[in-house]
Design a protein around this motif. Structure first.
Motif, PDB file in Angstrom:
ATOM      1  N   MET A   1       6.765  54.610 -29.051  1.00  0.00           N
ATOM      2  CA  MET A   1       5.770  54.208 -30.029  1.00  0.00           C
ATOM      3  C   MET A   1       4.651  53.444 -29.323  1.00  0.00           C
ATOM      4  O   MET A   1       4.909  52.528 -28.554  1.00  0.00           O
ATOM      5  CB  MET A   1       6.414  53.345 -31.105  1.00  0.00           C
ATOM      6  N   ASP A   2       3.436  53.806 -29.573  1.00  0.00           N
ATOM      7  CA  ASP A   2       2.278  53.155 -28.997  1.00  0.00           C
ATOM      8  C   ASP A   2       1.834  52.031 -29.933  1.00  0.00           C
ATOM      9  O   ASP A   2       1.161  52.275 -30.934  1.00  0.00           O
ATOM     10  CB  ASP A   2       1.155  54.180 -28.812  1.00  0.00           C
ATOM     11  N   LEU A   3       2.229  50.805 -29.631  1.00  0.00           N
ATOM     12  CA  LEU A   3       1.927  49.683 -30.514  1.00  0.00           C
ATOM     13  C   LEU A   3       0.449  49.303 -30.519  1.00  0.00           C
ATOM     14  O   LEU A   3      -0.025  48.667 -31.455  1.00  0.00           O
ATOM     15  CB  LEU A   3       2.770  48.474 -30.143  1.00  0.00           C
ATOM     16  N   MET A   4      -0.282  49.693 -29.514  1.00  0.00           N
ATOM     17  CA  MET A   4      -1.713  49.378 -29.471  1.00  0.00           C
ATOM     18  C   MET A   4      -2.498  50.226 -30.463  1.00  0.00           C
ATOM     19  O   MET A   4      -3.554  49.824 -30.918  1.00  0.00           O
ATOM     20  CB  MET A   4      -2.261  49.582 -28.054  1.00  0.00           C
ATOM     21  N   ASN A   5      -1.989  51.391 -30.807  1.00  0.00           N
ATOM     22  CA  ASN A   5      -2.691  52.284 -31.727  1.00  0.00           C
ATOM     23  C   ASN A   5      -1.860  52.551 -32.982  1.00  0.00           C
ATOM     24  O   ASN A   5      -1.981  53.594 -33.607  1.00  0.00           O
ATOM     25  CB  ASN A   5      -3.005  53.615 -31.024  1.00  0.00           C
ATOM     26  N   PHE A   6      -1.028  51.585 -33.345  1.00  0.00           N
ATOM     27  CA  PHE A   6      -0.144  51.742 -34.494  1.00  0.00           C
ATOM     28  C   PHE A   6      -0.941  51.793 -35.795  1.00  0.00           C
ATOM     29  O   PHE A   6      -1.824  50.981 -36.022  1.00  0.00           O
ATOM     30  CB  PHE A   6       0.841  50.576 -34.566  1.00  0.00           C
ATOM     31  N   GLU A   7      -0.635  52.767 -36.613  1.00  0.00           N
ATOM     32  CA  GLU A   7      -1.219  52.867 -37.951  1.00  0.00           C
ATOM     33  C   GLU A   7      -0.086  53.105 -38.934  1.00  0.00           C
ATOM     34  O   GLU A   7       0.673  54.050 -38.778  1.00  0.00           O
ATOM     35  CB  GLU A   7      -2.215  54.028 -38.032  1.00  0.00           C
ATOM     36  N   PRO A   8       0.045  52.233 -39.933  1.00  0.00           N
ATOM     37  CA  PRO A   8       1.116  52.446 -40.907  1.00  0.00           C
ATOM     38  C   PRO A   8       0.897  53.756 -41.656  1.00  0.00           C
ATOM     39  O   PRO A   8      -0.233  54.137 -41.949  1.00  0.00           O
ATOM     40  CB  PRO A   8       1.019  51.252 -41.843  1.00  0.00           C
ATOM     41  N   ILE A   9       1.995  54.425 -41.949  1.00  0.00           N
ATOM     42  CA  ILE A   9       1.907  55.713 -42.627  1.00  0.00           C
ATOM     43  C   ILE A   9       1.685  55.533 -44.119  1.00  0.00           C
ATOM     44  O   ILE A   9       0.907  56.245 -44.719  1.00  0.00           O
ATOM     45  CB  ILE A   9       3.193  56.526 -42.363  1.00  0.00           C
TER      46      ILE A   9
END
Length: 150
Positions: free
Chosen positions: A1-9
């Protein structure tokens, strides 16, 4: 998981709608009131959130507005929080033990346009300082009407 580009679904309000659609009669939560356990289904949960959200919009709460919620742990706290999120607002939680001076600071710094309090005690605290909260235009009681409507 890329936490820098996290977007909630999905947002919490969207998840509530999904659950109410798929399991409307399943119990979402239980709570004690007056010595009795009460059950709230996903449908009822959704309906209460919708009613509050529509009331907020009717009273001028818009996307980006801050709404202060001051209450003990109870289902209405969750209903209000999801209703505020549903209209794109920001929930600002305040402890029932906060003093009027602390509430004034929170209202000023958050630029809250609305305040929802649980009891007469909370509503009396905000009534003391409402005149010094220039953005505040709506005060609502969960269990009682606010003193001196804003």
């Amino acid at each position: 998981m890329d936490l820098m580009n996290f977007e909630p679904i999905r947002t919490h309000p969207q998840l509530l709608l999904d659950r109410a659609r798929s399991e409307p009669n399943i119990v979402a939560l239980r709570h004690w009131r007056d010595g009795v356990v009460h059950a709230i289904t996903w449908r009822t949960y959704r309906d209460r959130v919708r009613e509050i959200a529509l009331g907020l919009v009717e009273h001028g709460v818009r996307h980006g507005d801050h709404v202060v919620v001051m209450s003990s742990a109870r289902p209405e706290w969750a209903f209000v929080a999801l209703a505020v999120q549903s209209v794109g607002g920001v929930v600002v939680g305040v402890y029932p033990t906060n003093s009027p001076a602390e509430i004034e600071q929170i209202l000023a710094h958050s630029e809250a346009v609305a305040f929802m309090g649980e009891t007469t005690t909370e509503l009396n605290k905000v009534a003391e300082i409402a005149a010094r909260a220039p953005k505040l235009r709506l005060v609502v009681g969960m269990d009682t009407a606010p003193p001196g409507a804003i």
